[in-house]
Write a protein that holds these residues in place. Structure first.
Motif, mmCIF file in Angstrom:
data_model
loop_
_atom_site.group_PDB
_atom_site.id
_atom_site.type_symbol
_atom_site.label_atom_id
_atom_site.label_comp_id
_atom_site.label_asym_id
_atom_site.label_seq_id
_atom_site.Cartn_x
_atom_site.Cartn_y
_atom_site.Cartn_z
ATOM 1 N N ASN A 82 1.924 96.203 2.571
ATOM 2 C CA ASN A 82 1.252 95.429 1.526
ATOM 3 C C ASN A 82 2.189 94.384 0.929
ATOM 4 O O ASN A 82 1.766 93.287 0.566
ATOM 5 N N ALA A 83 3.473 94.751 0.824
ATOM 6 C CA ALA A 83 4.466 93.789 0.334
ATOM 7 C C ALA A 83 4.559 92.594 1.268
ATOM 8 O O ALA A 83 4.693 91.445 0.827
ATOM 9 N N ALA A 84 4.481 92.855 2.564
ATOM 10 C CA ALA A 84 4.511 91.757 3.533
ATOM 11 C C ALA A 84 3.284 90.861 3.382
ATOM 12 O O ALA A 84 3.386 89.625 3.432
ATOM 13 N N VAL A 85 2.108 91.467 3.179
ATOM 14 C CA VAL A 85 0.877 90.692 2.983
ATOM 15 C C VAL A 85 0.976 89.851 1.716
ATOM 16 O O VAL A 85 0.612 88.665 1.704
ATOM 17 N N VAL A 86 1.482 90.460 0.639
ATOM 18 C CA VAL A 86 1.612 89.739 -0.629
ATOM 19 C C VAL A 86 2.534 88.534 -0.477
ATOM 20 O O VAL A 86 2.236 87.432 -0.959
ATOM 21 N N HIS A 87 3.658 88.728 0.181
ATOM 22 C CA HIS A 87 4.597 87.614 0.380
ATOM 23 C C HIS A 87 3.933 86.484 1.168
ATOM 24 O O HIS A 87 4.054 85.308 0.791
ATOM 25 N N ALA A 107 9.481 92.086 2.954
ATOM 26 C CA ALA A 107 9.320 93.494 2.602
ATOM 27 C C ALA A 107 10.613 94.265 2.838
ATOM 28 O O ALA A 107 10.978 95.139 2.043
ATOM 29 N N TRP A 108 11.333 93.937 3.895
ATOM 30 C CA TRP A 108 12.594 94.619 4.190
ATOM 31 C C TRP A 108 13.627 94.341 3.104
ATOM 32 O O TRP A 108 14.403 95.230 2.753
ATOM 33 N N ARG A 109 13.611 93.146 2.564
ATOM 34 C CA ARG A 109 14.556 92.835 1.481
ATOM 35 C C ARG A 109 14.291 93.692 0.236
ATOM 36 O O ARG A 109 15.213 93.939 -0.547
ATOM 37 N N ALA A 110 13.046 94.109 0.083
ATOM 38 C CA ALA A 110 12.682 94.929 -1.084
ATOM 39 C C ALA A 110 12.621 96.416 -0.725
ATOM 40 O O ALA A 110 12.037 97.210 -1.467
ATOM 41 N N PRO A 159 3.075 93.010 -6.048
ATOM 42 C CA PRO A 159 3.491 91.628 -6.326
ATOM 43 C C PRO A 159 4.737 91.542 -7.203
ATOM 44 O O PRO A 159 5.582 90.665 -6.997
ATOM 45 N N VAL A 160 4.865 92.449 -8.165
ATOM 46 C CA VAL A 160 6.050 92.429 -9.028
ATOM 47 C C VAL A 160 7.304 92.744 -8.218
ATOM 48 O O VAL A 160 8.335 92.090 -8.364
ATOM 49 N N ILE A 161 7.229 93.746 -7.325
ATOM 50 C CA ILE A 161 8.384 94.110 -6.499
ATOM 51 C C ILE A 161 8.790 92.954 -5.598
ATOM 52 O O ILE A 161 9.973 92.632 -5.460
ATOM 53 N N VAL A 162 7.790 92.302 -4.981
ATOM 54 C CA VAL A 162 8.084 91.268 -3.979
ATOM 55 C C VAL A 162 8.369 89.916 -4.610
ATOM 56 O O VAL A 162 9.320 89.220 -4.211
ATOM 57 N N LEU A 163 7.553 89.524 -5.588
ATOM 58 C CA LEU A 163 7.633 88.158 -6.113
ATOM 59 C C LEU A 163 8.459 88.066 -7.384
ATOM 60 O O LEU A 163 9.112 87.056 -7.634
ATOM 61 N N ASP A 164 8.409 89.103 -8.209
ATOM 62 C CA ASP A 164 9.161 89.097 -9.460
ATOM 63 C C ASP A 164 10.614 89.512 -9.236
ATOM 64 O O ASP A 164 11.495 89.151 -10.015
ATOM 65 N N GLN A 165 10.812 90.317 -8.185
ATOM 66 C CA GLN A 165 12.147 90.761 -7.774
ATOM 67 C C GLN A 165 12.908 91.466 -8.902
ATOM 68 O O GLN A 165 14.108 91.273 -9.073
ATOM 69 N N ARG A 166 12.188 92.296 -9.636
ATOM 70 C CA ARG A 166 12.846 93.115 -10.650
ATOM 71 C C ARG A 166 13.350 94.386 -9.986
ATOM 72 O O ARG A 166 12.624 95.044 -9.254
ATOM 73 N N ARG A 167 14.582 94.757 -10.273
ATOM 74 C CA ARG A 167 15.226 95.851 -9.560
ATOM 75 C C ARG A 167 14.900 97.220 -10.118
ATOM 76 O O ARG A 167 14.792 98.192 -9.383
ATOM 77 N N LYS A 168 14.769 97.333 -11.439
ATOM 78 C CA LYS A 168 14.571 98.633 -12.061
ATOM 79 C C LYS A 168 13.094 98.980 -12.129
ATOM 80 O O LYS A 168 12.264 98.143 -12.488
ATOM 81 N N LEU A 169 12.789 100.237 -11.800
ATOM 82 C CA LEU A 169 11.401 100.678 -11.795
ATOM 83 C C LEU A 169 10.773 100.538 -13.180
ATOM 84 O O LEU A 169 9.612 100.147 -13.294
ATOM 85 N N ARG A 170 11.517 100.846 -14.228
ATOM 86 C CA ARG A 170 10.979 100.733 -15.589
ATOM 87 C C ARG A 170 10.553 99.309 -15.877
ATOM 88 O O ARG A 170 9.471 99.072 -16.450
ATOM 89 N N ASP A 171 11.363 98.330 -15.478
ATOM 90 C CA ASP A 171 11.013 96.923 -15.691
ATOM 91 C C ASP A 171 9.795 96.530 -14.860
ATOM 92 O O ASP A 171 8.946 95.756 -15.309
ATOM 93 N N GLN A 172 9.710 97.061 -13.644
ATOM 94 C CA GLN A 172 8.571 96.766 -12.780
ATOM 95 C C GLN A 172 7.272 97.297 -13.387
ATOM 96 O O GLN A 172 6.245 96.604 -13.383
ATOM 97 N N LEU A 173 7.320 98.517 -13.905
ATOM 98 C CA LEU A 173 6.126 99.108 -14.508
ATOM 99 C C LEU A 173 5.705 98.340 -15.752
ATOM 100 O O LEU A 173 4.511 98.110 -15.984
ATOM 101 N N ARG A 174 6.678 97.958 -16.578
ATOM 102 C CA ARG A 174 6.360 97.191 -17.784
ATOM 103 C C ARG A 174 5.724 95.857 -17.411
ATOM 104 O O ARG A 174 4.735 95.434 -18.031
ATOM 105 N N ARG A 175 6.277 95.189 -16.428
ATOM 106 C CA ARG A 175 5.750 93.894 -16.003
ATOM 107 C C ARG A 175 4.346 94.041 -15.423
ATOM 108 O O ARG A 175 3.439 93.268 -15.758
ATOM 109 N N SER A 176 4.142 95.047 -14.572
ATOM 110 C CA SER A 176 2.827 95.278 -13.985
ATOM 111 C C SER A 176 1.800 95.589 -15.069
ATOM 112 O O SER A 176 0.691 95.040 -15.064
#
Length: 275
Positions: A82-87, A107-110, A159-176
């Motif tokens: 799905n990350a590959a599709v989003v990118h 997707a591999w980078r993430a 999309p947050v993991i792939v496009l926002d490139q936030r490293r910490k899960l807590r930040d990813q969840l907050r952003r999502s």
């Protein structure tokens, strides 16, 4: 009511049309299913080879361990593709060319973030299953409520993991969660529309499978089972692809205000109006 279904069809159609510029990108969700299927086949072979099938059925520790592995495998593989599709969808929205290799590379980078996400999803899924199994109605209700809240909170997680490139899960969840709050009406409506359309696509496959299993015999039964399974898998692949594109377009709308892909020329605030 009919107009709402029509809008759902239009969004689904326009989502899949995004990939008409690069039809090969439809391989990504198909590869996801092949990868998940292969992984589960290997897991099943290990269980049979080690003689653990009975233990998985009768021993809670083995059962919960197998459940954790199953969720982790399906979540990691599905999220990766799905990350590959989003990118790729994001690149097409930008007017850039892209490819299957380009999406897989993104997707591999993430991969680390995807792995962490899979472990968290598997842990929560296993814990909720245990609650459901051990605490009766209270556990089932807790599981249902938490599953719904979790699905909404993580709506934009890929999309947050792939496009926002936030490293910490807590930040990813907050952003999502923040992005979902900004677009909750459009997100829920568009998702329900896509899901409904592909449910309609899958129903003939389910009917064929039921007929093949309970009614038909011989070659006709095999043909019905294979054909029905193929229709259902196609519906699931299409639903995954369309949903990923819709979420990418909504992510773009939430972060930049631009209407792209299935929302190009269509006001997301009135995707599914009341009237």
């Amino acid at each position: 009511m009919a107009s709402k279904y029509r809008r759902g069809f239009d969004i689904t159609r326009d989502s899949l049309r995004v990939f008409t510029r690069e039809p090969s990108l439809l391989l990504l969700p198909a590869l996801s299913f092949l990868a998940v299927g292969s992984a589960f086949a290997v897991l099943a072979a290990i269980l049979f080879q080690q003689g653990l099938v009975e233990s998985v059925v009768t021993n809670d520790l083995y059962k919960y361990g197998a459940l954790f592995c199953a969720i982790a495998i399906s979540s990691s593989v599905a999220t990766f593709f799905n990350a590959a599709v989003v990118h790729c969808a994001a690149q097409l929205f930008e007017g850039n060319s892209t490819s299957v290799r380009d999406g897989l590379a993104a997707a591999w980078r993430a991969r680390r973030q995807i792995a962490v996400w899979a472990v968290v999803a598997a842990t929560l899924g296993t814990v909720l299953y245990i609650l459901d199994e051990k605490f009766g109605v209270v556990g089932s209700l807790t599981r249902a409520v938490f599953n719904l809240a979790w699905a909404l909170l993580t709506y934009f997680i890929v999309p947050v993991i792939v496009l926002d490139q936030r490293r910490k899960l807590r930040d990813q969840l907050r952003r999502s969660g923040s992005l979902f709050r900004e677009t909750w009406g459009e997100s829920v409506s568009a998702t329900l529309g896509v899901s409904f359309i592909f449910l309609l696509v899958a129903l003939p496959g389910v009917a064929l499978g039921v007929a093949g299993y309970f009614i038909l015999d011989g070659v006709l039964a095999v043909g019905a089972l294979v054909g029905g399974g193929g229709i259902v898998v196609t519906a699931i692949v299409g639903s995954q692809t369309a949903s990923a594109i819709v979420r990418t377009a909504l992510y773009r709308y939430a972060t930049t205000g631009e209407q792209v892909g299935p929302f190009d020329g269509r006001d997301p605030d009135t995707v599914f109006p009341e009237n």
